[in-house]
Design an enzyme around this catalytic site. Structure first.
Site: not given
Lengths: 341, 341
Positions: B143, B285, B204, B315
């Site tokens: 990432s 992803d 988040r 991801h």
């Protein structure tokens, strides 16, 4: 149940659309408001008013047209109501038909309660009663409108000859529901913190992301992020900000929350549908996977077809892929006109 | 540039990780802090402290391991630091290697300025200098860590033998950038309205959606939404709320904003990379399209390979597809060990 056609009877609600105070009856279109008592699935019996617009020749086959949660009763421009409608691009496709549409229950922000897609279908049935329309030649629903169309077909199927469900299925997909739940929480955060406009704007921007696709963003917003002041700014931010601001000007936070919820509460047993059904899915739709479109038609107990579009506009393809959608609708309407009295 | 190994010299910052005050030197691992002067790309020259951890035999081949923006220097448990690390599942894969990792610049919330992925690579180079590590056998980045790894390969390539870039490419994809920009705006809305925790939690939760996939949500959260009180509640909301709450406990809003920005500021000319590179992409992803992985390897001027995984975790596959990732890493590390002094 009574038909209210006088402009004087529009409630002066702060979120009422500005055109509510224009002349109601035009040469080629009519707007009105129907007072209904509806037994809402999640909120009990309520006395409600449902605003509608009907455009096109009075004797023509009637087609109910329903869009997403932010669409309204003004589908296409007419001599009486010349502003562009939300589906203006399809105006030619609807020529010679009587197009009927409503403002969603809850769209004015006054109904602050959970609203079921089946409640909307009941409201439409009530409007049709008031208009003296016994049977719809077709119900063309897009996005949330497709969900409502499926409920109409399941609960009022005897009044419908052909359902066209574009980018909407028998259920809300769990991932799409999560996406919308977060939008509602952002609206709630804004409301709680006296920043209702900012919350609603951000929620709308998040919704826009879900309506479009990575492909479109890659083409439109290819530039790298830049440092602007002491902050990074991405190429798409101006566009998204503008989308959010425009939306806040025309939409109410409570209405947004309740109609967004209604999508997630949507669930219809499609085996109860015995109406000819055309399902239109979009391969790149991030909210309605094509697999759900196939699952839907497998349940419907009548003639069905699935038409699959490819579009970089994803869920918004019904608004953007004018020619492809028109071709599908024209084929359906050719049948309608053939079957008209 | 000086090596600081004394626990007494840790700044008592409110966001400092609790283990910063534990013993620094263990039998099989060491933690420390390096004071560096870095010339940040967007924020000028700054005196900064970079926290690192190194675990494994001192003479073993050195491997820099870097995860997403919320990962830290504690990759795997050791005798000295027995808590599970963020990549504990790969502990066996790293056996016999010296794993080095840092806490990202900005991770403590004290550096409130735009941070470039290239700045992070410079910070890593400074830590390696302080540790006396001239050359890395491998840099394994996932990432954001993959983005930093690409910068390290471009700017400090003479110190690296093999780059493994998992779910990160030469650029941030414009759609993913838009998604993150909205997260930052939600954090900013919360900060402005004295609701920092709620804003960070929602951001988040939105990030979690982008890390996972519709497939996973469809399997985990299949139940229809229900009316809970006067609100609709979706099946995934408890999960997402819990993700948000846990994150708020361990992460700072400013740190989140600055590291999120850093992803979007990331841009590296991969034709400057002349290091053997393994790119690992995940077909599902939502943040890093596989096309960007292919575009990346086409630019690198050295031996490259692309490994494509299919994973419903999207991801987050690097955290969840333990066996598939381990197989790729083991093949790389077999080369490393073969080439070790």
């Amino acid at each position: 149940m009574s038909l209210v056609e006088s402009a004087a009877q529009f409630a002066p609600h702060p979120y009422v659309s500005p055109y509510a105070f224009e002349p109601v009856q035009g040469r080629d279109a009519v707007r009105g408001e129907v007072a209904l008592e509806l037994n809402l699935r999640h909120a009990g019996c309520r006395a409600l008013r449902v605003r509608y617009e009907a455009v096109g020749p009075a004797g023509a086959p009637a087609v109910l047209v329903a869009g997403g949660i932010s669409a309204d009763r003004h589908v296409v421009a007419s001599g009486a109501f010349p502003q562009a409608g939300w589906w203006q691009a399809q105006a030619g496709t609807f020529a010679g038909l009587r197009v009927i549409a409503i403002d969603w229950l809850g769209a004015d922000g006054a109904l602050d309660a959970p609203i079921d897609s089946a409640d909307q279908a009941d409201a439409i049935a009530g409007v049709l009663d008031a208009l003296g329309v016994r049977t719809l030649a077709a119900f063309v629903g897009c996005s949330y409108g497709a969900m409502v169309g499926l409920q109409f077909a399941a609960n009022h199927g005897e009044r419908l000859r052909h359902l066209v469900a574009i980018s909407g299925a028998h259920r809300a997909h769990p991932y799409a529901s999560a996406w919308r739940a977060l939008q509602r929480k952002i609206v709630a955060l804004g409301q709680l913190q006296c920043a209702e406009d900012q919350g609603l704007s951000l929620a709308r921007q998040l919704a826009i992301l879900s309506y479009r696709t990575p492909q479109e963003f890659a083409e439109r917003f290819d530039a790298a992020a830049v440092v602007d002041g002491a902050r990074a700014r991405c190429a798409s931010e101006d566009y998204l900000d503008a989308c959010g601001s425009r939306f806040v000007e025309r939409f109410d936070a409570t209405a947004y929350t309740r109609l967004s919820e209604s999508i997630d509460l949507h669930s219809v047993d499609a085996s109860r549908i015995a109406v000819t059904t055309t399902v239109v899915g979009v391969e790149d739709d991030l909210l309605v996977p094509i697999a759900d479109c196939y699952a839907l038609v497998e349940q419907v107990r009548a003639d069905t077809q699935v038409r699959v579009l490819r579009s970089k506009y994803g869920h918004d393809a019904f608004l953007k892929e004018t020619d492809a959608v028109a071709a599908i609708l024209r084929a359906v309407f050719a049948d309608c006109r053939g079957g008209a009295a």
